[in-house]
Motif scaffolding. Sequence first.
Motif, mmCIF file in Angstrom:
data_model
loop_
_atom_site.group_PDB
_atom_site.id
_atom_site.type_symbol
_atom_site.label_atom_id
_atom_site.label_comp_id
_atom_site.label_asym_id
_atom_site.label_seq_id
_atom_site.Cartn_x
_atom_site.Cartn_y
_atom_site.Cartn_z
ATOM 1 N N SER A 1 0.649 -1.212 0.079
ATOM 2 C CA SER A 1 -0.055 0.051 -0.030
ATOM 3 C C SER A 1 0.857 1.131 -0.063
ATOM 4 O O SER A 1 0.543 2.251 -0.730
ATOM 5 C CB SER A 1 -1.126 -0.067 1.098
ATOM 6 O OG SER A 1 -0.209 -0.116 2.492
ATOM 7 N N ASN A 2 2.109 1.132 0.700
ATOM 8 C CA ASN A 2 2.938 2.231 0.619
ATOM 9 C C ASN A 2 3.519 2.643 -0.657
ATOM 10 O O ASN A 2 3.604 3.747 -1.043
ATOM 11 C CB ASN A 2 3.943 2.310 1.751
ATOM 12 C CG ASN A 2 3.492 2.430 3.053
ATOM 13 O OD1 ASN A 2 2.406 3.079 3.304
ATOM 14 N ND2 ASN A 2 4.318 2.128 4.279
ATOM 15 N N LEU B 1 0.744 4.266 -2.566
ATOM 16 C CA LEU B 1 0.745 5.499 -2.234
ATOM 17 C C LEU B 1 1.739 6.478 -2.947
ATOM 18 O O LEU B 1 1.709 7.513 -3.297
ATOM 19 C CB LEU B 1 0.647 5.762 -0.788
ATOM 20 C CG LEU B 1 -0.699 5.218 -0.265
ATOM 21 C CD1 LEU B 1 -0.408 5.038 1.330
ATOM 22 C CD2 LEU B 1 -1.686 6.441 -0.578
ATOM 23 N N ASN C 1 1.116 6.545 9.585
ATOM 24 C CA ASN C 1 0.824 7.699 8.630
ATOM 25 C C ASN C 1 2.382 8.314 8.417
ATOM 26 O O ASN C 1 2.678 8.936 7.253
ATOM 27 C CB ASN C 1 0.024 8.799 9.513
ATOM 28 C CG ASN C 1 -1.141 8.407 9.737
ATOM 29 O OD1 ASN C 1 -1.994 8.261 8.604
ATOM 30 N ND2 ASN C 1 -1.839 8.041 10.971
ATOM 31 N N GLU D 1 4.807 6.464 8.296
ATOM 32 C CA GLU D 1 5.386 5.455 7.291
ATOM 33 C C GLU D 1 4.943 5.825 5.616
ATOM 34 O O GLU D 1 5.733 5.799 4.860
ATOM 35 C CB GLU D 1 4.913 4.110 7.725
ATOM 36 C CG GLU D 1 5.309 3.493 9.013
ATOM 37 C CD GLU D 1 4.688 1.878 9.097
ATOM 38 O OE1 GLU D 1 4.443 1.276 7.846
ATOM 39 O OE2 GLU D 1 4.769 1.599 10.183
ATOM 40 N N ARG D 2 3.666 6.238 5.586
ATOM 41 C CA ARG D 2 3.241 6.953 4.462
ATOM 42 C C ARG D 2 4.058 8.156 3.929
ATOM 43 O O ARG D 2 4.463 8.197 2.822
ATOM 44 C CB ARG D 2 1.769 6.967 4.395
ATOM 45 C CG ARG D 2 0.937 5.772 4.373
ATOM 46 C CD ARG D 2 -0.573 5.941 4.031
ATOM 47 N NE ARG D 2 -1.179 6.409 5.512
ATOM 48 C CZ ARG D 2 -1.581 5.433 6.246
ATOM 49 N NH1 ARG D 2 -1.578 4.244 6.139
ATOM 50 N NH2 ARG D 2 -2.459 6.034 7.220
ATOM 51 N N GLN E 1 6.352 8.456 0.564
ATOM 52 C CA GLN E 1 6.053 9.625 -0.311
ATOM 53 C C GLN E 1 7.220 10.477 -0.538
ATOM 54 O O GLN E 1 7.084 11.587 -1.419
ATOM 55 C CB GLN E 1 4.507 10.391 -0.032
ATOM 56 C CG GLN E 1 3.519 9.174 -0.228
ATOM 57 C CD GLN E 1 2.281 9.877 0.505
ATOM 58 O OE1 GLN E 1 2.258 11.107 1.079
ATOM 59 N NE2 GLN E 1 1.404 9.348 0.568
#
Length: 466
Positions: A4-5, A8, A59, A61-62, A66
Motif C-alpha cells: 500500500s505504501n 501511495l 501515517n 510510514e506513508r 511519499q
Amino acid sequence: MRNSNVLLALLWLISSQSYATERPNIVFMLADDQGWNGLSVAMHPNVTGSKGDVFHTPNLERLAAQGMRFSAGYAPASVCSPTRISLMTGKSPAALHWTKAAPPETGHKLIEPRNVKSISANETTIAELLKQAGYATAHYGKWHIGGGGPEKHGFDESDGDTGNENAYQFKDPNPVDIFGMAERTEAFMERNSKAKKPFFIQLSWNALHAAENANKATLAKYEKALNGENSKRIATAAITEDLDTGVGRVLASIEKLGLSGNTFVIYMADNGANTGKKVLNGGKGGMWEGGIRVPFIVRGPGVKPNSWCHTRVVGYDLYPTFCEWAGIKAASLPKGLEGGSIAGLLANDGRGDVKRVREELIFHFPHYQGDAPHSAIMLGDLKLLHFYEDHHDELYDLAQDISERRDLAAQRPDDVKKLRDRLEKYLASVDAQLPTPNPDYDPNKEPSGKRGDKKPNPKKDKKKPK
C-alpha cells in the motif's frame, strides 16, 4: 502495508509531476522529545534498530514512502527551547546564547552560563520573512521561547505564548491538543486556499510531553502489548501513536483540500531521546548522537518518493530552504544566518552538499544535564566531543561507528587538534558562553545526578520558557 505504501508513493509521484508554478505551501511539524528510532519508520536503510520495535506510526510510514528521509538529520540542540529559537532565526543556539531549557544546576565543578531565555525583537524570524513575501502564517502548539508569543514575531495566528503547561491540560479525547491543532490547521489551510494565498504553518506538537495523557484506548492497547514494561514506556508508545494519528489528520486535510501537489510537509523532532533501544549513544541533554540525531522527513513537489539522503543536515538549514521555496532572494536574508538550503538535495534525489558559511557543524552545551558541560563538532564523518571539566576530547568516525563506542582520539591526534582548533575558533567568533570554575566547589557535596527537565508546574511555568 509495504504494497500500500508503494501504491501511495506512485500516486504521489504522479500528482507531484505537475510542480506548480505558484509558490508552494509549507507545513512544518516539530515533535517534542522524539528519538531517532522513535517511529515505526526506519531512519537509515542499513542500520538495524533505526526504527522502534514497539511504536506504530503508519501515517509517518506513508509520509516517508511519499518523500525523502534524511538519515543524518540533526536538531540544533539536545533540548527544546534552544532548538526552537534556532529554527525561528536560522542561527545556532551557541550564537544566540540560548543553549539550555531547564534551570541551571548548582554544586558542580563548573558554573553554568546564563541563557537569554527570550527571543529578541531584533531577530528576523522565518515567519516574518515569509509574511513579508505574501504568505499567511500560523503557529500552533508549543512556542516556549517567550518574546510575547508567535504573533509578535511574524505569525498571523497562533495559540499564544505557550510552554510545556499546554501539554498537561489536554486529555482524552484530545490528548495534549493533538487533534485540536490538526483541526485548526485544516481551517487555516482552507481559508487561505480559498483566498489563493500561500501559507506557512508550524505545528509544534506538545507530544511526546505528558505521555500519560494519551487516549485511554491507545494506552489500553499498549498496556496489553507491552505487558510487564514500565508505565513510562507504555505511555510513550501510546502518545507516539496518538501523535501519528494527528499527523495523519493533517495529511488527510491537505489531500482533501487538493493541496498535495504544491505543499511541502516537513517532519522532525526538537531533540533526541533515549528510546530504550541503544542504537545511538546518549539522549536528551547531551551532544552524543542520541541527543541530537532525530527523525527528519520531507515530502513535497519535486521530491522523489521513498528516497534517502545521507548528507548531514541540521534544523536551522530549514530557514534558507523555506526562503528559497518562497522565492525570497539571498540578498534579502538577514546577516548571521548559519544554515544552508537543502532544496537542492530534495530536488536531486538526496545527492549533493549543503552550502553553509562554514563547513563544520557545531553543537554547544556548556551545561549539566545529560552529561557534564561539553561541545561537539562534526567535519565529514569525524565527530569530536570536548568536555570542559577536565578538557579531554573524544573522537569518533560516524561512518564506521554511529553508536560512538570506539574513541579514536589517542590514535588520531592530528585530527583531534584540527577539530578542536575549529571548534574554539567558531565559539570565539560568536562569543559563545562557556562554563566557569566554581570557587565554592566541594567534591564531597557533588550532586549525585543531573536533574534535567522536570515535569512542569502549570501555574508556575505558564508562559515562561524554561
